[in-house]
Design an enzyme around this catalytic site. Sequence first.
Site, PDB file in Angstrom:
ATOM      1  N   GLU A 191      83.806  -5.147  28.354  1.00  0.00           N
ATOM      2  CA  GLU A 191      85.067  -5.375  29.084  1.00  0.00           C
ATOM      3  C   GLU A 191      86.272  -5.477  28.146  1.00  0.00           C
ATOM      4  O   GLU A 191      87.044  -6.447  28.204  1.00  0.00           O
ATOM      5  CB  GLU A 191      84.961  -6.628  29.959  1.00  0.00           C
TER       6      GLU A 191
ATOM      7  N   GLU B 178      77.383  -4.071  35.200  1.00  0.00           N
ATOM      8  CA  GLU B 178      77.505  -5.413  35.796  1.00  0.00           C
ATOM      9  C   GLU B 178      77.917  -5.238  37.243  1.00  0.00           C
ATOM     10  O   GLU B 178      78.975  -4.675  37.529  1.00  0.00           O
ATOM     11  CB  GLU B 178      78.544  -6.268  35.070  1.00  0.00           C
TER      12      GLU B 178
HETATM   13  O1  AHR Z   1      78.447 -11.659  34.251  1.00  0.00           O
HETATM   14  C1  AHR Z   1      79.413 -12.640  34.037  1.00  0.00           C
HETATM   15  C2  AHR Z   1      80.625 -12.112  33.274  1.00  0.00           C
HETATM   16  O2  AHR Z   1      81.330 -11.211  34.070  1.00  0.00           O
HETATM   17  C3  AHR Z   1      80.336 -11.336  32.027  1.00  0.00           C
HETATM   18  O3  AHR Z   1      80.178 -12.145  30.917  1.00  0.00           O
HETATM   19  C4  AHR Z   1      81.559 -10.491  31.858  1.00  0.00           C
HETATM   20  O4  AHR Z   1      81.303  -9.273  31.216  1.00  0.00           O
HETATM   21  C5  AHR Z   1      82.078 -10.324  33.265  1.00  0.00           C
HETATM   22  O5  AHR Z   1      83.422 -10.635  33.360  1.00  0.00           O
END
Ligand code: AHR
Length: 502
Positions: free
Chosen positions: A172, A291
């Site tokens: 990210e 994610e």
């Molecule tokens: O999964 C939780 C968080 O969400 C992770 O650390 C991050 O990459 C995202 O913002």
Amino acid sequence: MQAKVVAHRDFSVSKIDDRLYGSFLEHLGRAIYGGIYEPGHPSADEDGFRRDVLDLVKDLNTPCCRYPGGNFVSAYNWEDGIGPRSERPVRLDLAWRTRERNQIGVNEFVDWCKKANTAPMLAVNLGSRGLDAARNFLEYCNHPGGTYWSDLRRKHGWASPHDVKLWCLGNEMDGPWQVGHKSAYEYGRLADETAKAMRGFDPSLELVVCGSSHSDMKTYPDWEATVLTECYDSADYISLHMYFANRERDTLGYLAKAEKLDRYITTVGGVIDYVKAKKRSKKTIGISFDEWNVWYHSNQQDKEILARNEWPDAPHLLEDVYNFEDVLQVGGILNTFIRRSDRVRIACIAQLVNVIAPIMTQDGGPAWRQTIYYPLYFASKYGRGTALRLVVDSPTYDCDEENDVPYLDVSAVHDEEANALSFFIVNRHMTDALDLDARLEGFGAAHVVEQVSIRHDDLNATNTASEPEKVAPVRGGDAKIEDGRLRATLKPLSYNLIRLSV
Ligand code: AHR
């Protein structure tokens, strides 16, 4: 209400990459400590890994697991997690304001992956660190021996290389919350140089570069265009993330959010094609949706924990307790990934244990399946093969989020080897059953093998340590084949799996 579908054997989207059913473990809250690792727990094995958790993970059959972050990775020194445990430093984790004791590092994680029948997908820190740490980490993990880093791994007790093939270049990096946040150009350049160095060691690695953290980011989708312009040739995948919430308590609006996910994939697919054309490239890079999940139930509790400013060890962070409504949402997200498996080659549910996860544990106590475990389980088990390009004619609804949202949300996967055809279906209607009429073409004789559904009268019903199976799949239903058509009644607000032999 009736919904019609046509499924033709030769009309396919793509052969699904099994890694569509990947997962993610971050050094965050109780994902690692108290999640997969709890020496002293009655079920702990000789390495301190919880066997009860391993069993639930193995049943999910997740082909890859991303590690060690997440936001955590952007200030992580991978060297802190190697060597004798007693000599490993205790550090402050700036992402989650937690104390990190480094009792699990890359070697132990790779051992756990072997026990869990999954493959590691490692992330390198491109926030506080860069190319040099990344290439050393790679050499430590993957070189057989005879060099400084590979011999150090051998000295630490891991004689064979880990042979990790799939690597994420940062996490990210578009997010201002990220340690070492960068502009798209800065990140694109760094990713390109890091990728080139890593490929200098092994050209066959699969490398994932950071796309947007979500589709509401101000920099989206320019971020993707700029980053890919800098590193298209050296990348294999661009990573996307998206989390879903129902803060408004509006079920139909919530379930419509899967449509936004579909648009996100379409847009980034378009950016990939645009950069590909600009580069006169023959390669089409894929999307690694590494994610995704529902995330909102724990927001208030997290605020309170973080406000205490205590830098605790393994706190109860991001411990969303999922309800029945979330089963429908997760089912819809997985349907979207299956339908878009031409673009989305890898996807990782975030996360796997305790932290916004399908598996929950109590310290010293039991482990159980959260409600969302089941749609993932069914998709991972029966969603391997070829995704079909269905023609769907369903009644629709309008809501604040979207217009023309089909009540019938469906995907289908043909497993040619097993002669199996599986339909994954969510009926989004609040009160009405849907009569499914699916015409099957080109499959020959078909038989219903099994119909499974998940339903509960209370959308807020959850699974807990004391009631671990309040929301669970039930076998049975009226699915039948008549004149080459699959017919079934799909109850209002229900998740359904119908398996056919063909
Ligand atoms: O999964 C939780 C968080 O969400 C992770 O650390 C991050 O990459 C995202 O913002």
